[in-house]
Design an enzyme around this catalytic site. Structure first.
Site, PDB file in Angstrom:
ATOM      1  N   SER A 198       0.798  -1.217   0.000  1.00  9.60           N
ATOM      2  CA  SER A 198       0.000   0.000   0.000  1.00  9.60           C
ATOM      3  C   SER A 198       0.830   1.266   0.000  1.00  9.60           C
ATOM      4  O   SER A 198       0.436   2.272  -0.574  1.00  9.60           O
ATOM      5  CB  SER A 198      -0.947   0.021   1.196  1.00  9.60           C
ATOM      6  OG  SER A 198      -0.221   0.206   2.382  1.00  9.60           O
ATOM      7  N   HIS A 250       0.312   4.351   4.447  1.00 11.13           N
ATOM      8  CA  HIS A 250      -0.388   5.114   3.419  1.00 11.13           C
ATOM      9  C   HIS A 250       0.198   6.520   3.318  1.00 11.13           C
ATOM     10  O   HIS A 250       0.543   6.999   2.238  1.00 11.13           O
ATOM     11  CB  HIS A 250      -1.874   5.235   3.768  1.00 11.13           C
ATOM     12  CG  HIS A 250      -2.617   3.937   3.747  1.00 11.13           C
ATOM     13  ND1 HIS A 250      -3.966   3.851   3.992  1.00 11.13           N
ATOM     14  CD2 HIS A 250      -2.213   2.668   3.516  1.00 11.13           C
ATOM     15  CE1 HIS A 250      -4.361   2.609   3.910  1.00 11.13           C
ATOM     16  NE2 HIS A 250      -3.303   1.867   3.629  1.00 11.13           N
TER      17      HIS A 250
END
Length: 343
Positions: A198, A250
């Site tokens: 991610s 993230h």
């Protein structure tokens, strides 16, 4: 992940760990998040100029997908669930069968196997000097669901970017963003192990935003693209505030990709491309506009400073939460339905 969200489910882990933060996948009851649909950018005045937007064949992104799939099969082979458990899922798959859904609802290996093969673990990175885990963790996935959603995401975003900017720039953004996400995650999360791509995927999303901003003047539908990208970013970061979602990966990946986009994705101004057809005295001497150079210098300085400071703090065993007391809410916002005490 919604092209780039990371849902993770808690799994028992080794020594002091409480769970796995599997950067990618879906959470029970929520299902996979919608993929962002970013309207294709259209070049103002000149249309899709070949010099402005050269088309490369995308091969690196498919190779990344193949590599992730191969690593997942290797992980399942090492895990070999029937050897240590009588409660494997899809036992007919033999050594590739999955751990019990109580232990891993994403249909994958145990946390012990992931830890053995290179998951992100603060204790091992800092105390055991295994810095290589900052890179290896982005190639590991917690399960089939996790892997499938991440690979769909990288194909959806990465293929188009590689076609436009080539494999070198996109490869650099992918790897560096993955490491940036891992570094920030290690600074703030100590009690869980983390795996998934991610950080790299958010880096691609961040580079899309900075590419739009640095080349703002050459696009005709820039407002629609900007608002769509902004909506996608807000939604994905918002989902990252749920429990057991590694939102620090993230954020770290997004910021790294955002700054790298200014460094690697600036396009020359139109008049520079048409300089051969202009009178000798009116030809431009600068390939890029002044604001592009300014953004380039600022991004380079912030990127270098960010990596240096973060790495120094990490390997001095500093806890990021001691320096930023509110940052914990980036990863989990407590509500009446769940607590963030153990996150």
């Amino acid at each position: 992940m919604s092209v780039v969200d990371d849902m993770e489910n808690q799994m028992p882990a080794k020594h002091h760990h409480q769970g796995i933060r599997s950067r990618g996948g879906e959470q029970d009851g929520l299902g996979p998040s919608p993929r962002p649909v970013v309207p294709p950018l259209v070049y103002a005045e000149f249309g899709d100029d070949d010099e402005l937007s050269p088309q490369w064949t995308s091969w690196l992104i498919p190779m990344f997908v193949v590599a992730n799939v191969i690593v997942f099969f290797a992980t399942m082979s090492v895990n070999n669930c029937p050897q240590h458990s009588k409660h494997c899922v899809a036992r007919f798959l033999g050594r590739f069968s999955f751990e019990h859904l109580r232990d891993n609802p994403l249909f994958g290996p145990s946390s012990l196997t992931l830890e053995k093969l290179g998951s992100l673990d603060w204790y091992r990175v800092v105390e055991k000097h295994q810095a290589w885990r900052l890179l290896t963790c982005i190639w590991l996935h917690a399960g089939v669901i996790h892997l499938a959603i991440n690979m769909l995401s990288i194909v959806f975003m990465g293929t188009r970017l590689e076609q436009q900017f080539g494999f070198v720039r996109i490869g650099v953004i992918y790897i560096m963003s993955g490491m940036g996400g891992s570094i920030l995650s290690s600074l703030f999360i100590r009690n869980d192990i983390s795996v998934g791509a991610s950080g790299a995927l958010f880096g691609l999303l961040g580079s899309m935003l900075s590419e739009l901003l640095t080349n703002w003047t050459i696009y005709s539908n820039k407002i629609a693209a900007f608002l769509t990208l902004l909506f996608v970013i807000v939604i994905n970061l918002g989902i990252g505030s749920l429990p057991y979602v590694d939102n620090f990966a993230h954020v770290g990946g997004f910021l790294t990709g955002f700054f790298l986009g200014f460094l690697l994705m600036a396009r020359p101004q139109f008049k520079w491309l048409a300089r051969q057809h202009m009178p000798q005295g009116r030809r431009l001497t600068s390939k890029y506009k002044p604001y592009q150079y300014i953004l380039w210098l600022l991004s380079l300085a912030l990127l270098i400073a960010g990596f240096v400071v973060a790495l120094v703090l990490l390997f001095k065993a500093e806890d990021g939460n001691d320096h930023c007391h509110w940052c914990r809410y980036l990863s989990c916002i407590p509500t009446s339905r769940w607590s963030c005490d153990s996150v």
